[in-house]
Design an enzyme around this catalytic site. Sequence first.
Site, short mmCIF file in Angstrom:
data_model
loop_
_atom_site.label_atom_id
_atom_site.label_comp_id
_atom_site.label_asym_id
_atom_site.label_seq_id
_atom_site.Cartn_x
_atom_site.Cartn_y
_atom_site.Cartn_z
N GLU A 114 -9.63 7.38 14.71
CA GLU A 114 -8.71 8.03 13.77
C GLU A 114 -9.20 7.78 12.36
OE1 GLU A 114 -5.04 6.01 14.43
OE2 GLU A 114 -4.85 6.78 16.47
N LYS A 116 -8.70 6.38 8.61
CA LYS A 116 -7.91 5.31 8.00
C LYS A 116 -7.29 5.89 6.72
CE LYS A 116 -8.11 0.39 7.19
NZ LYS A 116 -7.47 0.24 5.89
N ASP A 118 -5.23 6.15 3.36
CA ASP A 118 -5.04 5.20 2.27
C ASP A 118 -3.68 5.43 1.64
OD1 ASP A 118 -5.61 3.18 0.59
OD2 ASP A 118 -6.98 4.31 -0.70
N TYR A 236 0.60 6.61 13.53
CA TYR A 236 -0.59 6.32 14.33
C TYR A 236 -0.45 5.15 15.30
CZ TYR A 236 -0.97 3.33 10.22
OH TYR A 236 -0.68 2.47 9.22
N LYS A 323 -15.31 1.05 7.07
CA LYS A 323 -15.08 1.62 5.74
C LYS A 323 -16.23 2.53 5.35
CE LYS A 323 -11.31 -0.54 4.24
NZ LYS A 323 -11.11 -1.28 3.04
N CYS A 417 -23.26 2.44 -36.36
CA CYS A 417 -22.05 2.98 -35.76
C CYS A 417 -22.08 4.51 -35.79
CB CYS A 417 -20.82 2.48 -36.53
SG CYS A 417 -19.29 3.23 -35.94
N CYS A 420 -19.31 5.74 -38.38
CA CYS A 420 -19.31 5.50 -39.82
C CYS A 420 -20.66 5.08 -40.37
CB CYS A 420 -18.24 4.46 -40.17
SG CYS A 420 -18.63 2.82 -39.56
N CYS A 435 -19.02 -2.66 -34.37
CA CYS A 435 -19.10 -2.10 -35.71
C CYS A 435 -18.22 -2.98 -36.59
CB CYS A 435 -18.59 -0.67 -35.73
SG CYS A 435 -18.26 -0.08 -37.40
N CYS A 441 -14.00 2.40 -40.77
CA CYS A 441 -14.56 3.14 -39.62
C CYS A 441 -13.40 3.95 -39.03
CB CYS A 441 -15.14 2.18 -38.60
SG CYS A 441 -15.79 3.01 -37.14
S1 IVH Z 1 -3.68 0.87 13.26
C1 IVH Z 1 -3.01 -3.49 14.81
N1 IVH Z 1 -4.46 3.22 12.36
O1 IVH Z 1 -4.79 0.05 7.83
C2 IVH Z 1 -3.53 -2.24 14.19
N2 IVH Z 1 -3.94 1.53 10.78
O2 IVH Z 1 -5.81 -2.90 8.20
C3 IVH Z 1 -2.53 -1.53 13.39
N3 IVH Z 1 -4.16 2.26 8.44
O3 IVH Z 1 -1.88 -1.85 7.79
C4 IVH Z 1 -3.07 -0.54 12.45
N4 IVH Z 1 -4.76 4.33 8.88
O4 IVH Z 1 -1.72 0.45 6.83
C5 IVH Z 1 -4.07 1.97 12.04
N5 IVH Z 1 -5.13 5.36 11.71
C6 IVH Z 1 -4.73 4.12 11.40
C7 IVH Z 1 -4.60 3.70 10.06
C8 IVH Z 1 -4.21 2.39 9.79
C9 IVH Z 1 -4.49 3.45 7.93
C10 IVH Z 1 -3.83 1.05 7.64
C11 IVH Z 1 -2.51 0.44 8.01
C12 IVH Z 1 -2.79 -0.98 8.38
C13 IVH Z 1 -4.17 -1.19 7.86
C14 IVH Z 1 -4.89 -2.11 8.83
#
Ligand code: IVH
Length: 693
Positions: A114, A116, A118, A236, A323, A417, A420, A435, A441
């Site tokens: 999935e 992640k 933000d 999720y 990441k 600068c 000036c 400066c 200035c």
């Molecule tokens: S699963 C035990 N799925 O990432 C696992 N987390 O470091 C539970 N997050 O606190 C998390 N997208 O806020 C999961 N597709 C995703 C996610 C996700 C973002 C965030 C979530 C969690 C943090 C985990």
Amino acid sequence: MNAEEAKKKIESLTEELNHHNYLYYQEAKPEISDYEFDQKLKELEKLEGEYPNLKLPHSPTSRVGGDITKEFETVEHKYPMLSLGNTYSKEELIDFDGRVKRGLGTDDYEYICELKFDGVAISLRYENGILARGITRGDGTKGDDITTNVKTIRSIPLKLRTNDYPESFEVRGEVFMPKQQFKALNESVKRENEQREAEGKSPLTLYANARNTTSGTLKMQDSKIVADRKLDCYLYSYLDDANTYDTHEESLKFLEKAGFHVSQTYWKCTTINDVFDYINHWDQERHKLEVETDGIVIKVNSIAQQSELGFTAKNPRWAISYKFKAESAITTLNDIVYQVGRTGAITPVAELEPVQLAGTTVKRASLHNANEIERLDVRIGDSVNVEKGGEIIPKITSVNLESRPADVAKIQYITECPECGTTLIRKEGEAQHYCPNKESCPTQVQGRIEHFISRNAMDIESLGPRTIAGFLKRNLIKDLSDLYTLTFEDINNLQFEEVDELTGETTKRSIKEKSARNIIDSIQKSKEIPFERVLFGLGIRYVGKTVAEKLAQHFETIDRLMEADFEEIVSVHEIGDRIAESVVEYFRDEESRAMIGRLKDAGLSFKIERQEGAGDQLKDLTFVVSGVFETFGRDELKNLIKQHGGKVASSISSKTNYLVAGANMGPAKKEKADSLGITILDESSFRELLHHD
Ligand code: IVH
């Protein structure tokens, strides 16, 4: 309508409106007009008003907001909200896959990958198909109950859209502000600022990024504002006691069927190579999504296998995140321009050939200072790598030397600068050039005045940067003190031209009578601002708000501070060498002293005022102050005691009347006070003693 009929009507309207809400927000296929929807909602609201006990817990009227929560209740999570281990390389993912294989003792497993998201994690509890509670992550074991705010998020079902559901379960997901929505929010701030500027008020700051804005929004007391912010939520995770679903995938399918928003970006993967394909695909595609993403999450699909793998102290062994690398791009350095800050500090800025990076066009990057240019050995015309992580201003990370054209000259850092023409200076051990032309200035003068009038300093709301630029241009003011000699006649109907930096276009502006009055009034009113804020407003390098407060409390008057030498200043609690040096240098300057003289003549406050109504209520009493306080600085507290006629001693003796105790006070002090029968006061009882709030 009798109660029985009302009950029926409330029920049918609730169902109907929830259904239309789903069609609109989840399916994007509305079947009735907004107008019809609003009419029905109003009808329901009216009935609920007449029969409050017939209002259903999943009533769509809670979407609109309006309930105020003074303080969110802290509640325990039924299942802790864990975090995930992070990985940054494909090697680390291969290691993870190896651990899963060894842990399960088989090759027979699947992953769900999935994105992640933000945003801000949320846990939702459903009882008998109805949303019962929404809790923030908090520390993972306890979080805040923000149910009222959660109910305003339209893609979160208040009642499940299926009859086939486990009696009680939790779902977790990420609340976020869609990119478009975030942009629109900042656009509205910009519009408001135009209005404010026209009215002569200071501008509001823009929201920094979608994630922090979401987090702030969810904690708002007024759910009406939360409703207006149009947050969204992707779910999720599914959790229950009975392990109703065999795989994560099945639980996602259930969530979808039940009416939740499940992002259709997940893939089922059977090998780690499939996972890499997922990463490669979404690293590019993710920028097109409405939600910010910073990586992917890989989860073992089978719930039985998840249980077999279990958890480490902090993280599941069956899931990990990867990441995305900070986005980078290659472009050409066209030029370096130099910006002058309010304290005269020079910042070199790279002007780049515009390039797409993480979904935005990047034209500029900060180069920080001369050392950074030296370190990179970057030259005009070079091909450079630029990176952008999160919201941070992009930076040049390296130069592609192999494509450097022959005989390009090394950068000669400016010596004068750009505003000036004054020769720049650089102090030993400092990276930044300065400066030194504080007085004239133009950028520095403008910056200093903007700082002086800002909210935490003199709070002269009615003046904005453009107006100040106009005053400077028309030679009405040269420094801060000139603000106080401005008259209504000076500025009423004042015309000035504004040149757009980019296009070179000029716009004519003028100050209307009402604004002129406002400006003069608020300048006059600023004379009431207390000493510590005036001191902060002077803009002495390194003297921020807190430092200004400490100095004001310690020295009490500007005259004493001006006479103080380095040793004395540095002896003030929490004031270091750098600050002390800067203060001494500031007051050594004849022009600064002269300007302070003029501000004094204008009637600004240059000494700590005795508290309103300060009397002698602490006369003949001796206090010892110890520990850290929430609402007072320690020096501030001591001064208050003195101002009210009391004495402050440094150690406890039989002469002590009161011990004012903050947090972290040593146990020995408490024991001693107890043994001598001395009254111990906390912050609030001290306030009471003082009748000061
Ligand atoms: S699963 C035990 N799925 O990432 C696992 N987390 O470091 C539970 N997050 O606190 C998390 N997208 O806020 C999961 N597709 C995703 C996610 C996700 C973002 C965030 C979530 C969690 C943090 C985990």
